[in-house]
Write a protein that holds these residues in place. Structure first.
Motif, PDB file in Angstrom:
ATOM      1  N   SER A   1      -3.954   3.754  -4.906  1.00 57.75           N
ATOM      2  CA  SER A   1      -5.024   3.517  -5.772  1.00 57.75           C
ATOM      3  C   SER A   1      -4.649   2.489  -6.922  1.00 57.75           C
ATOM      4  O   SER A   1      -3.491   2.130  -7.217  1.00 57.75           O
ATOM      5  CB  SER A   1      -5.395   4.819  -6.721  1.00 57.75           C
ATOM      6  OG  SER A   1      -5.846   5.744  -5.531  1.00 57.75           O
TER       7      SER A   1
ATOM      8  N   THR B   1       0.803  -1.202  -0.088  1.00 58.66           N
ATOM      9  CA  THR B   1       0.192  -0.085  -0.046  1.00 58.66           C
ATOM     10  C   THR B   1       0.855   1.274   0.108  1.00 58.66           C
ATOM     11  O   THR B   1       0.290   2.342  -0.054  1.00 58.66           O
ATOM     12  CB  THR B   1      -1.096   0.049   1.094  1.00 58.66           C
ATOM     13  OG1 THR B   1       0.123  -0.020   2.553  1.00 58.66           O
ATOM     14  CG2 THR B   1      -2.158  -1.006   1.212  1.00 58.66           C
TER      15      THR B   1
ATOM     16  N   ARG C   1      -1.006   0.822  -5.943  1.00 63.25           N
ATOM     17  CA  ARG C   1      -1.144  -0.220  -5.109  1.00 63.25           C
ATOM     18  C   ARG C   1      -0.769  -1.585  -5.648  1.00 63.25           C
ATOM     19  O   ARG C   1      -0.870  -1.456  -7.160  1.00 63.25           O
ATOM     20  CB  ARG C   1      -2.551  -0.454  -4.618  1.00 63.25           C
ATOM     21  CG  ARG C   1      -3.567  -0.964  -6.017  1.00 63.25           C
ATOM     22  CD  ARG C   1      -4.960  -1.041  -5.433  1.00 63.25           C
ATOM     23  NE  ARG C   1      -5.881  -1.543  -6.400  1.00 63.25           N
ATOM     24  CZ  ARG C   1      -7.031  -1.350  -6.680  1.00 63.25           C
ATOM     25  NH1 ARG C   1      -7.724  -0.162  -6.300  1.00 63.25           N
ATOM     26  NH2 ARG C   1      -7.866  -2.035  -7.718  1.00 63.25           N
TER      27      ARG C   1
ATOM     28  N   THR D   1     -13.210  -1.057  -4.614  1.00 66.41           N
ATOM     29  CA  THR D   1     -12.768  -1.190  -6.066  1.00 66.41           C
ATOM     30  C   THR D   1     -12.951  -2.330  -6.463  1.00 66.41           C
ATOM     31  O   THR D   1     -12.286  -3.621  -5.971  1.00 66.41           O
ATOM     32  CB  THR D   1     -11.473  -0.629  -6.500  1.00 66.41           C
ATOM     33  OG1 THR D   1     -11.239   0.987  -5.950  1.00 66.41           O
ATOM     34  CG2 THR D   1     -11.281  -0.468  -8.014  1.00 66.41           C
TER      35      THR D   1
ATOM     36  N   ASP E   1     -10.743   0.631  -1.177  1.00 63.60           N
ATOM     37  CA  ASP E   1      -9.905   2.089  -1.594  1.00 63.60           C
ATOM     38  C   ASP E   1     -10.221   3.131  -0.701  1.00 63.60           C
ATOM     39  O   ASP E   1     -11.026   3.106   0.212  1.00 63.60           O
ATOM     40  CB  ASP E   1     -10.319   2.126  -3.104  1.00 63.60           C
ATOM     41  CG  ASP E   1      -9.137   2.454  -3.951  1.00 63.60           C
ATOM     42  OD1 ASP E   1      -8.478   3.213  -3.601  1.00 63.60           O
ATOM     43  OD2 ASP E   1      -8.787   1.787  -4.834  1.00 63.60           O
TER      44      ASP E   1
ATOM     45  N   LEU F   1     -11.536   5.548 -10.247  1.00 61.06           N
ATOM     46  CA  LEU F   1     -12.156   4.677  -9.025  1.00 61.06           C
ATOM     47  C   LEU F   1     -13.535   5.134  -8.855  1.00 61.06           C
ATOM     48  O   LEU F   1     -14.236   4.605  -7.900  1.00 61.06           O
ATOM     49  CB  LEU F   1     -11.248   5.028  -7.886  1.00 61.06           C
ATOM     50  CG  LEU F   1      -9.811   4.567  -7.990  1.00 61.06           C
ATOM     51  CD1 LEU F   1      -9.016   4.903  -6.659  1.00 61.06           C
ATOM     52  CD2 LEU F   1      -9.685   3.107  -8.279  1.00 61.06           C
TER      53      LEU F   1
END
Length: 634
Positions: free
Chosen positions: A634, A154, A174, A291, A285, A431
């Motif tokens: 993301s 992350t 990510r 997501t 997310d 997203l």
């Protein structure tokens, strides 16, 4: 001066009482997330988990989890100091003869410190795993949320170089761990890494990639910053500028890329554009929603380098506020002078946690002429990643943009629905699950500034003599406590400043459209400017929860409309029968068994007792502004 790194920052936080070591065994699967989530939502200390099950490496999390720690990481006393620092850099004056030039020497030295500095010996290369030695399961990568597709890195600093232009990039994307030597690479269509991969595909070659974990906290921040396309300005340069010295880098041991010499780990390898993409996700997310699974490229790890006593850095994203709120606030402060250079009437701007970055932007302006609010909003939509903004609210210069309640009072008082609202379209964050189509959707501009006569439709004999309207638009207070003909409404509340909130249990198509229409045409609506319709999991008494749900669940062009003078916001789930053909994601909620487990073990962690209870109810206290307490990956 020794360049700061993650370990020196950990020591500094510990000395200042801003970090707690957790020595008992903890699980990287959900347990650490639940602990860290409670901490960041109450402005608690950073955490160093010294005993993560299944790994020999300690894990640090929440290092940037308050405004004060974010400022400390960037070497300033307060985040507002970043704007002043950038203004000094932008104020270079090349006139005034020799004396004028000499007066700029200190500033020119700052500029000269931007390029990174190649070093031969790097702490991050003290230990090297190659080939079959590589096993990512030895690193304590977190599974953050119950429905996640697996463990995710992350806080990665993903480094690539354009094989055509030589352009270098570092971004934070990510990475789902998919095997001992393989991860996903979440390069969205707007990201620089995706463009580098496209150029590699045109040349028929693999793209070399290096992923740094750790390093100077200023570099971790820089990887998230929306840098403008200026030659020579990259993430190493930004970190170097913030530190006043050149950033130390080393050549990768198996890739021709510059990596931060003071990182904790570096994963080296490649992405093959000729390979079939692999399902990645779901992932809890920064929007606070999952997501959904999608296809992304695969990153093959051929080597891992590290310090002898490496610490694995991590963060969690999810329902706000989270640690990324402070990274966002740092970018606000850093790029405010640049925005003001292009749009000089801007006084300040803010992206509140409830808007999870791009969903809401509040901007205050010095207003001089009619239509100026729209001029500024359209200008912002053309500035870099600000193109993803969904709702832009423009207020007068005396309104503090971080005062969330004041902003929405201004909207109710000064923005007449339809007259002072503008719908348009543009790019959206990939997203955004509610947009009309993937990465494309509606946008809403609200002019909540004091209106000039021209904007109110009044006759003006002389434009030079036009002045601000001194009064304010007035609305009455509704008196009823019942939403008329409220089919499916399970909770409702009206405010004293023109808002009516209703939570709806939606069971059929167009149900909320009927509710909104009937409400707007009823007598109750006479004192109401805004009807906020939310799902039945939303607390109507918590305006942060209400607005967070609204901003996530609307495409303004489709879901925001004016009926009989009332602005209706439909923040409920959209159905296929209503023309929404994509899958709707779930809100992130921690598994109840994990919550109970952490409750039972809290006294063993050595953490403050006052944080013992879970804050997943998202109270007002838990969702205050970042400037008062504590969006990225993301």
């Amino acid at each position: 001066m020794t360049f700061p790194d993650l370990q020196s920052f950990v020591r500094l936080l510990e000395q200042r009482g801003e970090l707690v070591r957790v020595s008992i065994p903890v699980d990287r699967d959900l347990e650490i997330t639940e602990i860290a989530d409670r901490m960041v939502k109450r402005g608690g200390p950073a955490l160093l988990f010294e005993n993560v099950k299944g790994s020999d490496f300690p894990l640090a999390i929440g290092l940037l989890g308050t405004r004060e720690r974010m400022a400390l990481a960037l070497g300033v006393n307060d985040l507002d100091d970043l704007a002043a620092k950038v203004r000094r850099l932008m104020d270079l004056k090349m006139g005034g003869g020799l004396g004028g030039l000499l007066s700029n020497v200190p500033k020119l030295r700052e500029v000269a410190s931007l390029p990174p500095k190649r070093v031969r010996k790097a702490a991050v290369q003290e230990v090297v795993w190659r080939g079959d030695e590589v096993d990512l399961s030895k690193i304590p990568v977190l599974k953050c949320w119950p429905l996640d597709g697996g463990p995710f890195v992350t806080l990665p600093l993903v480094i690539t170089k354009d094989p055509v232009t030589g352009e270098k990039n570092m971004g934070m994307y990510r990475m789902q761990v998919m095997g001992p030597r393989e991860t996903g690479m979440h390069w969205q269509r707007h990201k620089t890494g995706a463009r580098h991969l496209e150029n590699a595909a045109k040349l028929g070659q693999k793209l070399e990639v290096a992923v740094a974990l750790g390093g100077d906290p200023a570099l971790i921040y820089a990887a998230t910053a929306p840098l403008p396309p200026v030659p020579g300005l990259n993430e190493y340069a930004l970190a170097g500028y913030l530190r006043g010295q050149r950033y130390p880098v080393a050549r990768g041991v198996t890739v021709d890329l510059e990596v931060p010499a003071n990182a904790e780990f570096v994963l080296e390898g490649y992405v093959d554009p000729g390979e079939e993409w692999k399902p990645e996700g779901p992932f809890g997310d920064h929007t606070g929603f999952y997501t959904l699974e999608d296809l992304y490229p695969r990153f093959h790890v051929t080597a891992v380098t590290m310090r002898r006593n490496a610490i694995y850095p991590a963060t969690i994203v999810g329902r706000p506020p989270m640690e990324d709120a402070y990274l966002i606030e740092a970018s606000e402060r850093l790029f405010l002078p640049a925005a003001q250079l292009i749009l000089p009437e801007i006084v300040d701007y803010h992206m509140p946690p409830a808007g999870v970055a791009h969903n809401l932007v509040v901007v205050s302006i010095k207003k001089h002429f009619p239509g100026q609010a729209y001029k500024v909003a359209n200008g912002l939509l053309g500035l870099g990643q600000m193109m993803f903004a969904k709702v832009i609210v423009v207020v007068d210069e005396d309104v503090k943009v971080t005062d969330f309640e004041r902003v929405w009072r201004e909207v109710a008082r000064k923005a007449v629905p339809e007259r002072d609202t503008l719908l348009t379209r543009g790019p959206t964050d990939v997203l955004d699950h509610s947009s009309r189509s993937w990465s494309f959707g509606g946008k809403l501009v609200i002019d909540a500034t004091t209106k000039l006569p021209e904007e109110r439709g009044e006759a003006v004999t002389s434009r030079e003599g036009a002045s601000f309207e001194k009064g304010e638009d007035v609305f009455g207070a509704a008196s009823s406590t019942d939403l008329p003909l409220a089919d499916g409404v399970i909770a409702q509340r009206q405010t004293t400043d023109g808002y009516w909130i209703a939570a709806v249990r939606k069971t059929r198509p167009h149900q909320t459209a009927v509710i909104g229409e009937k409400f707007a045409r009823s007598n109750v609506a006479s004192g109401i400017r805004h009807l906020l319709l939310v799902d039945d999991a939303t607390d109507v008494n918590d305006m942060q929860d209400v607005w967070w749900t609204i901003f996530n669940n609307i495409d303004p062009e489709r879901d925001v409309r004016v009926v009989n003078g009332v602005l209706i916001w439909d923040g409920t789930r959209k159905l296929r029968e209503e023309g929404f053909m994509r899958e709707w994601p779930e809100k992130i909620v921690m598994d109840s068994a994990v919550v109970a487990k952490v409750d039972a073990r809290w006294h063993l962690y050595g953490l403050p007792e006052k944080l013992e209870k879970s804050v997943h109810g998202a109270s007002d206290e838990a969702l205050t502004e970042p400037s008062q307490v504590g969006v990225l990956t993301s």
